[in-house]
Design an enzyme around this catalytic site. Structure first.
Site, PDB file in Angstrom:
ATOM      1  N   LYS A  16       0.834  -1.206   0.000  1.00 10.16           N
ATOM      2  CA  LYS A  16       0.000   0.000   0.000  1.00 10.16           C
ATOM      3  C   LYS A  16       0.870   1.257   0.000  1.00 10.16           C
ATOM      4  O   LYS A  16       0.632   2.181  -0.775  1.00 10.16           O
ATOM      5  CB  LYS A  16      -0.932   0.008   1.223  1.00 10.16           C
ATOM      6  CG  LYS A  16      -1.871  -1.189   1.294  1.00 10.16           C
ATOM      7  CD  LYS A  16      -2.821  -1.118   2.497  1.00 10.16           C
ATOM      8  CE  LYS A  16      -2.124  -1.169   3.846  1.00 10.16           C
ATOM      9  NZ  LYS A  16      -1.430  -2.431   4.134  1.00 10.16           N
ATOM     10  N   ARG A  92     -10.083  -0.052   8.657  1.00  9.92           N
ATOM     11  CA  ARG A  92      -9.573  -1.368   9.032  1.00  9.92           C
ATOM     12  C   ARG A  92     -10.620  -2.205   9.744  1.00  9.92           C
ATOM     13  O   ARG A  92     -10.335  -3.342  10.117  1.00  9.92           O
ATOM     14  CB  ARG A  92      -8.401  -1.185   9.982  1.00  9.92           C
ATOM     15  CG  ARG A  92      -7.069  -1.207   9.299  1.00  9.92           C
ATOM     16  CD  ARG A  92      -6.033  -0.975  10.373  1.00  9.92           C
ATOM     17  NE  ARG A  92      -4.828  -1.696  10.134  1.00  9.92           N
ATOM     18  CZ  ARG A  92      -3.805  -1.204   9.437  1.00  9.92           C
ATOM     19  NH1 ARG A  92      -3.872  -0.037   8.868  1.00  9.92           N
ATOM     20  NH2 ARG A  92      -2.722  -1.917   9.303  1.00  9.92           N
ATOM     21  N   ARG A 126      11.601  -5.726   5.396  1.00 12.38           N
ATOM     22  CA  ARG A 126      11.451  -4.299   5.075  1.00 12.38           C
ATOM     23  C   ARG A 126      12.411  -3.441   5.904  1.00 12.38           C
ATOM     24  O   ARG A 126      12.625  -3.688   7.086  1.00 12.38           O
ATOM     25  CB  ARG A 126      10.023  -3.850   5.371  1.00 12.38           C
ATOM     26  CG  ARG A 126       9.866  -2.321   5.265  1.00 12.38           C
ATOM     27  CD  ARG A 126       8.444  -1.860   5.274  1.00 12.38           C
ATOM     28  NE  ARG A 126       7.695  -2.345   6.407  1.00 12.38           N
ATOM     29  CZ  ARG A 126       6.370  -2.249   6.502  1.00 12.38           C
ATOM     30  NH1 ARG A 126       5.681  -1.701   5.538  1.00 12.38           N
ATOM     31  NH2 ARG A 126       5.758  -2.708   7.559  1.00 12.38           N
ATOM     32  N   ARG A 159      10.984  -1.375  11.320  1.00 12.05           N
ATOM     33  CA  ARG A 159       9.835  -0.947  12.127  1.00 12.05           C
ATOM     34  C   ARG A 159       9.683  -1.871  13.336  1.00 12.05           C
ATOM     35  O   ARG A 159       9.902  -3.066  13.226  1.00 12.05           O
ATOM     36  CB  ARG A 159       8.566  -1.011  11.260  1.00 12.05           C
ATOM     37  CG  ARG A 159       8.001   0.364  10.953  1.00 12.05           C
ATOM     38  CD  ARG A 159       6.971   0.322   9.876  1.00 12.05           C
ATOM     39  NE  ARG A 159       5.746  -0.390  10.249  1.00 12.05           N
ATOM     40  CZ  ARG A 159       4.649  -0.424   9.496  1.00 12.05           C
ATOM     41  NH1 ARG A 159       4.637   0.215   8.340  1.00 12.05           N
ATOM     42  NH2 ARG A 159       3.587  -1.086   9.889  1.00 12.05           N
ATOM     43  N   ARG A 170      -0.557  -9.185  13.265  1.00  6.75           N
ATOM     44  CA  ARG A 170      -1.166  -8.182  12.381  1.00  6.75           C
ATOM     45  C   ARG A 170      -1.977  -8.854  11.275  1.00  6.75           C
ATOM     46  O   ARG A 170      -3.048  -8.366  10.891  1.00  6.75           O
ATOM     47  CB  ARG A 170      -0.081  -7.289  11.777  1.00  6.75           C
ATOM     48  CG  ARG A 170       0.488  -6.286  12.776  1.00  6.75           C
ATOM     49  CD  ARG A 170       1.835  -5.746  12.349  1.00  6.75           C
ATOM     50  NE  ARG A 170       1.816  -5.055  11.085  1.00  6.75           N
ATOM     51  CZ  ARG A 170       2.904  -4.818  10.341  1.00  6.75           C
ATOM     52  NH1 ARG A 170       4.080  -5.250  10.734  1.00  6.75           N
ATOM     53  NH2 ARG A 170       2.800  -4.171   9.210  1.00  6.75           N
TER      54      ARG A 170
HETATM   55  P1  AP5 Z   1       4.779  -1.623   1.926  1.00  7.41           P
HETATM   56  O1  AP5 Z   1       4.511  -0.837   0.706  1.00  7.41           O
HETATM   57  O2  AP5 Z   1       5.476  -0.972   3.041  1.00  7.41           O
HETATM   58  O3  AP5 Z   1       3.446  -2.368   2.402  1.00  7.41           O
HETATM   59  P2  AP5 Z   1       2.167  -1.827   3.177  1.00  7.41           P
HETATM   60  O4  AP5 Z   1       0.981  -2.454   2.550  1.00  7.41           O
HETATM   61  O5  AP5 Z   1       2.207  -0.337   3.271  1.00  7.41           O
HETATM   62  O6  AP5 Z   1       2.415  -2.516   4.581  1.00  7.41           O
HETATM   63  P3  AP5 Z   1       2.301  -1.930   6.054  1.00  7.41           P
HETATM   64  O7  AP5 Z   1       3.098  -2.843   6.929  1.00  7.41           O
HETATM   65  O8  AP5 Z   1       2.651  -0.480   6.097  1.00  7.41           O
HETATM   66  O9  AP5 Z   1       0.794  -2.129   6.310  1.00  7.41           O
HETATM   67  P4  AP5 Z   1       0.059  -2.187   7.637  1.00  7.41           P
HETATM   68  O10 AP5 Z   1      -1.321  -1.989   7.180  1.00  7.41           O
HETATM   69  O11 AP5 Z   1       0.319  -3.375   8.462  1.00  7.41           O
HETATM   70  O12 AP5 Z   1       0.741  -1.031   8.520  1.00  7.41           O
HETATM   71  P5  AP5 Z   1       0.292   0.455   8.880  1.00  7.41           P
HETATM   72  O13 AP5 Z   1       1.506   1.267   8.948  1.00  7.41           O
HETATM   73  O14 AP5 Z   1      -0.825   0.873   8.031  1.00  7.41           O
HETATM   74  O15 AP5 Z   1       5.627  -2.919   1.454  1.00  7.41           O
HETATM   75  C1  AP5 Z   1       6.106  -3.849   2.411  1.00  7.41           C
HETATM   76  C2  AP5 Z   1       7.505  -4.356   1.998  1.00  7.41           C
HETATM   77  O16 AP5 Z   1       7.417  -5.096   0.781  1.00  7.41           O
HETATM   78  C3  AP5 Z   1       8.541  -3.244   1.724  1.00  7.41           C
HETATM   79  O17 AP5 Z   1       9.793  -3.680   2.166  1.00  7.41           O
HETATM   80  C4  AP5 Z   1       8.510  -3.080   0.215  1.00  7.41           C
HETATM   81  O18 AP5 Z   1       9.769  -2.652  -0.290  1.00  7.41           O
HETATM   82  C5  AP5 Z   1       8.195  -4.507  -0.257  1.00  7.41           C
HETATM   83  N1  AP5 Z   1       7.374  -4.541  -1.470  1.00  7.41           N
HETATM   84  C6  AP5 Z   1       6.332  -3.732  -1.803  1.00  7.41           C
HETATM   85  N2  AP5 Z   1       5.787  -4.093  -2.978  1.00  7.41           N
HETATM   86  C7  AP5 Z   1       6.493  -5.183  -3.391  1.00  7.41           C
HETATM   87  C8  AP5 Z   1       6.403  -6.039  -4.542  1.00  7.41           C
HETATM   88  N3  AP5 Z   1       5.482  -5.815  -5.501  1.00  7.41           N
HETATM   89  N4  AP5 Z   1       7.291  -7.059  -4.632  1.00  7.41           N
HETATM   90  C9  AP5 Z   1       8.224  -7.273  -3.663  1.00  7.41           C
HETATM   91  N5  AP5 Z   1       8.351  -6.503  -2.566  1.00  7.41           N
HETATM   92  C10 AP5 Z   1       7.494  -5.467  -2.428  1.00  7.41           C
HETATM   93  O19 AP5 Z   1      -0.293   0.234  10.360  1.00  7.41           O
HETATM   94  C11 AP5 Z   1       0.550  -0.083  11.450  1.00  7.41           C
HETATM   95  C12 AP5 Z   1      -0.232  -0.181  12.743  1.00  7.41           C
HETATM   96  O20 AP5 Z   1      -0.882   1.064  13.023  1.00  7.41           O
HETATM   97  C13 AP5 Z   1      -1.395  -1.193  12.767  1.00  7.41           C
HETATM   98  O21 AP5 Z   1      -0.933  -2.486  13.070  1.00  7.41           O
HETATM   99  C14 AP5 Z   1      -2.304  -0.583  13.851  1.00  7.41           C
HETATM  100  O22 AP5 Z   1      -1.795  -0.875  15.131  1.00  7.41           O
HETATM  101  C15 AP5 Z   1      -2.164   0.892  13.598  1.00  7.41           C
HETATM  102  N6  AP5 Z   1      -3.203   1.391  12.659  1.00  7.41           N
HETATM  103  C16 AP5 Z   1      -2.984   1.896  11.417  1.00  7.41           C
HETATM  104  N7  AP5 Z   1      -4.146   2.235  10.835  1.00  7.41           N
HETATM  105  C17 AP5 Z   1      -5.137   1.937  11.710  1.00  7.41           C
HETATM  106  C18 AP5 Z   1      -6.547   2.034  11.674  1.00  7.41           C
HETATM  107  N8  AP5 Z   1      -7.201   2.507  10.589  1.00  7.41           N
HETATM  108  N9  AP5 Z   1      -7.247   1.623  12.762  1.00  7.41           N
HETATM  109  C19 AP5 Z   1      -6.627   1.143  13.849  1.00  7.41           C
HETATM  110  N10 AP5 Z   1      -5.288   1.017  13.950  1.00  7.41           N
HETATM  111  C20 AP5 Z   1      -4.531   1.404  12.896  1.00  7.41           C
HETATM  112 MG    MG Z   2       2.355   1.085   4.857  1.00 12.41          MG
END
Ligand code: AP5
Ligand code: MG
Ligand code: ZN
Length: 215
Positions: A16, A92, A126, A159, A170
């Site tokens: 994402k 979410r 990552r 992270r 997660r």
């Molecule tokens: P990346 O692009 O970083 O993936 P992502 O989908 O953004 O993954 P996140 O870990 O950021 O998602 P998340 O939803 O768990 O975390 P968030 O920060 O939102 O890619 C991942 C890796 O893969 C990278 O190394 C990249 O280089 C590689 N990659 C990408 N594309 C690729 C491809 N095509 N091929 C190969 N490699 C690739 O949330 C974190 C925490 O915050 C949650 O756990 C929760 O506690 C809290 N939180 C956030 N939002 C909410 C909400 N709405 N409600 C409640 N709690 C929330």
């Molecule tokens: Mg992200």
């Protein structure tokens, strides 16, 4: 038309954040991401909500969802200020999805689909630049020099929630809470499924075409 409002759904590690950067570059919209917003406010005092942890960081490091009251407010403010956006990491759960229905109108809802084993590998490998936030992967998109950002020379860090144990939690939280959100859009025929398993450029090609179809 004005700038598009795009919702990017997908499990942790689906790409994402990676694809949001492409959308921002292509359409000049704001990147609204609750994950980054919460990471900048990990130590905020939310003890008055009388919930399990006193800060967002407590929930995040456990792989659990931060309470709706906190994230809804972040999203509302950010969307009010944006002229077009890509929303990443929200909604979410079903309550958040209903809240979002009330405060905005979406032009595109895209889901990045990636198999489970690949997600674990992506997340545990990552690395993120401490200075500018650029995403790397030790194997799939390594920096030229290990541990150093290509763009700004900043230090690459892992992270806190990218340990294997928290990653698995997660993913469980996603299955339980966020799968119903996908159904919420799918039932209304608003969801576009994107194969998120290819290389980042291939995924972008498919996603870009899907967005162009809708806007
Ligand atoms: P990346 O692009 O970083 O993936 P992502 O989908 O953004 O993954 P996140 O870990 O950021 O998602 P998340 O939803 O768990 O975390 P968030 O920060 O939102 O890619 C991942 C890796 O893969 C990278 O190394 C990249 O280089 C590689 N990659 C990408 N594309 C690729 C491809 N095509 N091929 C190969 N490699 C690739 O949330 C974190 C925490 O915050 C949650 O756990 C929760 O506690 C809290 N939180 C956030 N939002 C909410 C909400 N709405 N409600 C409640 N709690 C929330
Ligand atoms: Mg992200
Ligand atoms: Zn950097």
């Amino acid at each position: 038309m004005s700038q598009p409002n795009i919702l990017l759904l997908g499990p942790p590690g689906a790409g994402k954040g990676t694809q949001s950067s492409n959308i921002v570059e292509e359409y000049g919209v704001d990147h609204v991401t609750t994950g980054d917003a919460l990471r900048s406010n990990k130590g905020m005092d939310i003890s008055d909500l009388d919930v399990e942890y006193d800060t967002p960081g407590g929930f995040m490091d456990a792989g659990e969802l931060v309470p709706d009251e906190v994230v809804n407010e972040i999203v509302k403010t950010a969307l009010q200020e944006a002229d077009g956006y890509v929303l990443d990491g929200y909604p979410r759960n079903l309550d958040q999805a209903k809240y979002l229905d009330e405060i905005t109108e979406l032009d595109v809802v895209a889901l990045l689909e990636v198999p489970r084993e690949e997600l674990v590998e992506r997340l545990t490998g990552r690395r993120i630049c401490d200075e500018c936030g650029t995403n790397y992967h030790v194997e799939f998109s390594p920096p030229e020099e290990a541990g150093v950002c290509d763009k700004c020379g900043g230090e690459l860090i892992q992270r806190d929630d990218d340990t294997e144990e928290t990653v698995r939690e997660r993913l469980n939280v996603f299955d339980e809470n966020t799968q119903p959100v996908i159904d919420h859009y799918d039932i209304r025929d608003e969801l576009v499924r994107i194969d998120g398993e290819g290389a980042p450029d291939e995924v972008w090609e498919e996603l870009h075409a899907a967005i162009e179809d809708e806007v």
